[in-house]
Write a protein that holds these residues in place. Structure first.
Motif, PDB file in Angstrom:
ATOM      1  N   CYS A 221     -11.615 -24.797  16.578  1.00 44.65           N
ATOM      2  CA  CYS A 221     -10.678 -24.095  17.464  1.00 44.65           C
ATOM      3  C   CYS A 221     -10.150 -25.026  18.549  1.00 44.65           C
ATOM      4  CB  CYS A 221     -11.351 -22.875  18.094  1.00 44.65           C
ATOM      5  SG  CYS A 221     -10.209 -22.005  19.191  1.00 44.65           S
ATOM      6  N   HIS A 231     -15.904 -14.448  19.689  1.00 41.28           N
ATOM      7  CA  HIS A 231     -14.493 -14.847  19.706  1.00 41.28           C
ATOM      8  C   HIS A 231     -13.821 -14.306  20.959  1.00 41.28           C
ATOM      9  CE1 HIS A 231     -10.291 -13.966  17.838  1.00 41.28           C
ATOM     10  NE2 HIS A 231     -10.316 -15.220  18.226  1.00 41.28           N
ATOM     11  N   CYS A 236      -7.465 -16.731  22.330  1.00 43.37           N
ATOM     12  CA  CYS A 236      -6.883 -16.910  20.992  1.00 43.37           C
ATOM     13  C   CYS A 236      -5.451 -16.374  20.971  1.00 43.37           C
ATOM     14  CB  CYS A 236      -7.754 -16.193  19.964  1.00 43.37           C
ATOM     15  SG  CYS A 236      -7.105 -16.188  18.292  1.00 43.37           S
ATOM     16  N   CYS A 262      -2.095 -19.674  13.786  1.00 42.98           N
ATOM     17  CA  CYS A 262      -2.940 -20.858  14.010  1.00 42.98           C
ATOM     18  C   CYS A 262      -3.878 -20.985  12.808  1.00 42.98           C
ATOM     19  CB  CYS A 262      -3.711 -20.741  15.319  1.00 42.98           C
ATOM     20  SG  CYS A 262      -5.029 -21.950  15.517  1.00 42.98           S
ATOM     21  N   CYS A 265      -9.403 -21.976  12.469  1.00 47.16           N
ATOM     22  CA  CYS A 265     -10.786 -21.520  12.246  1.00 47.16           C
ATOM     23  C   CYS A 265     -10.963 -20.894  10.866  1.00 47.16           C
ATOM     24  CB  CYS A 265     -11.189 -20.514  13.323  1.00 47.16           C
ATOM     25  SG  CYS A 265     -10.130 -19.046  13.361  1.00 47.16           S
TER      26      CYS A 265
HETATM   27  S1  SF4 Z   1      -6.793 -18.622  15.334  1.00 48.34           S
HETATM   28 FE1  SF4 Z   1      -6.732 -20.651  16.339  1.00 48.34          FE
HETATM   29  S2  SF4 Z   1      -6.913 -20.192  18.528  1.00 48.34           S
HETATM   30 FE2  SF4 Z   1      -7.560 -18.348  17.439  1.00 48.34          FE
HETATM   31  S3  SF4 Z   1      -9.801 -18.557  17.268  1.00 48.34           S
HETATM   32 FE3  SF4 Z   1      -8.901 -19.387  15.367  1.00 48.34          FE
HETATM   33  S4  SF4 Z   1      -8.699 -21.586  15.772  1.00 48.34           S
HETATM   34 FE4  SF4 Z   1      -8.971 -20.590  17.781  1.00 48.34          FE
END
Ligand code: SF4
Ligand code: B12
Ligand code: SF4
Length: 281
Positions: A221, A231, A236, A262, A265
């Motif tokens: 992340c 989380h 996020c 994104c 993860c």
């Molecule tokens: S989507 Fe991106 S910002 Fe959100 S928890 Fe996963 S890695 Fe992190």
């Protein structure tokens, strides 16, 4: 009827001309996994405590469209759309933000999901049943809570009820085809034999929860939104749908209104394309 429905969904996903990404010369989504939950499953009532009092039961979702007392039970059909390996690989190669392919997938998903839901609703209607996709209802809402955004029809919780998988430390839903997936669902008054939910806990498929090892998603992340405690949805959300994400989506030729997403993860992690705990007895 269970097989007929499964085959109809598979055919739609695999033969749809829309399901094609020029950049990879391949489909966005691979063969779906489809499972069934009974709308009478007590878990749907429990979600009012686990998620929020406003989270819709299948009956409430159905009746918000077809009217009061119109539902006498039936089935929730939950669908996993596994993401093409080439899109996953492109995102796995990234460290700070989403790949172009991942951003284009983000722009594509909502429309495709709605098209698939409509197709399934029409198919069931032709067979003499009524159906509705709760996430496409006017009543569907995404709203803010103290811990971050939530919704009144959580596809991951619906998929859990149907026995499609469990949650990871990063909140992502891990199926037999992994975590790099998208989800959708439809409620119908057709009664079918439900699938059996085998998971003993709602986090069984995550290596960190199961035996304390892994944490690969924590390191992936870019904004430290994941820790062993879980989380951080607000961190996020700001990153996934904030200004930078919108600019990136635009630069990629995606949809700036929905951002680039994104999913770092959900790629280059052991649960990316499989249930990593399937090897354990
Ligand atoms: S989507 Fe991106 S910002 Fe959100 S928890 Fe996963 S890695 Fe992190
Ligand atoms: C709001 C939202 C977000 C928010 C909040 C996410 C969240 N955790 O809720 C933000 C903006 C952060 C977000 C980010 C992303 N999202 Co989003 N998002 C949604 C949306 C619209 C609603 C989610 C929701 O209602 N959550 C409800 C809350 C209550 O869920 P929760 O807190 O995670 O639930 C926990 C508790 O219930 C707890 N729990 C405690 N006791 C118990 C007991 C039981 C029995 C159970 C079952 C659970 C439980 O376990 C859960 C997990 O920790 C859904 C679409 C939909 N209609 O479902 C997509 C959705 C969840 N997102 C998705 C995706 C792909 C993403 C992103 C990858 C963005 C992208 N496109 O690149 C990131 C990934 C973030 C992550 N690490 O998971 C996918 C899920 C894919 C997956 N494998 O899980 C969905 C389902 C969209 C779709 N249609 O496919 N998202
Ligand atoms: S990467 Fe590891 S710790 Fe993170 S959700 Fe997947 S299995 Fe769990």
């Amino acid at each position: 009827m269970r097989d007929l429905i499964r085959n109809e969904i598979k055919e739609y996903v695999l033969e749809s001309k829309e399901n094609w990404l020029e950049e990879i010369q391949d489909r966005y989504f691979d063969e779906p996994i489809v499972k069934f939950a009974s709308s009478e499953d007590p878990l749907f009532e429990e979600y009012k405590k686990i998620i929020d009092i406003d989270h819709l039961t299948p009956k409430e979702a159905f009746e918000s469209f077809f009217g009061k007392d119109s539902y006498e039970g039936g089935t929730v059909i939950s669908i996993v759309l596994p993401i093409n390996e080439k899109i996953i690989k492109s995102n796995a190669a990234k460290k700070d933000n989403a790949s172009k392919e991942w951003a284009l997938l983000r722009a594509f998903t909502d429309g495709f999901r709605i098209g698939l839901n409509k197709h399934l609703v029409n198919f069931l209607e032709q067979k003499g049943y009524k159906a509705v996709a709760p996430a496409d209802l006017e009543e569907f809402k995404i709203y803010s809570t103290l811990s971050g955004p939530s919704s009144n029809w959580s596809e991951r919780h619906i998929a859990f009820a149907a026995g499609l998988g469990t949650f990871g430390i990063n909140d992502g839903f891990i199926t037999e085809k992994g975590i790099a997936i998208r989800l959708t669902s439809v409620v119908t008054n057709l009664t079918l034999i439900p699938d059996i939910r085998k998971a003993e806990s709602h986090t069984e498929n995550c290596l960190l929860f199961r035996n304390g090892i892994c944490g690969a998603c924590i390191k992936r992340c870019p904004v430290n939104a994941i820790s062993k405690d879980g989380h951080d949805k607000i961190k996020c959300w700001k990153y996934v749908y904030g200004d930078e994400s919108r600019k990136l989506a635009e630069a990629y030729g995606g949809n700036s209104a929905v951002g680039s997403g994104c999913g770092l993860c959900q790629t280059k992690v052991p649960c990316e394309c499989k249930n990593p705990t399937a090897i354990f007895p």
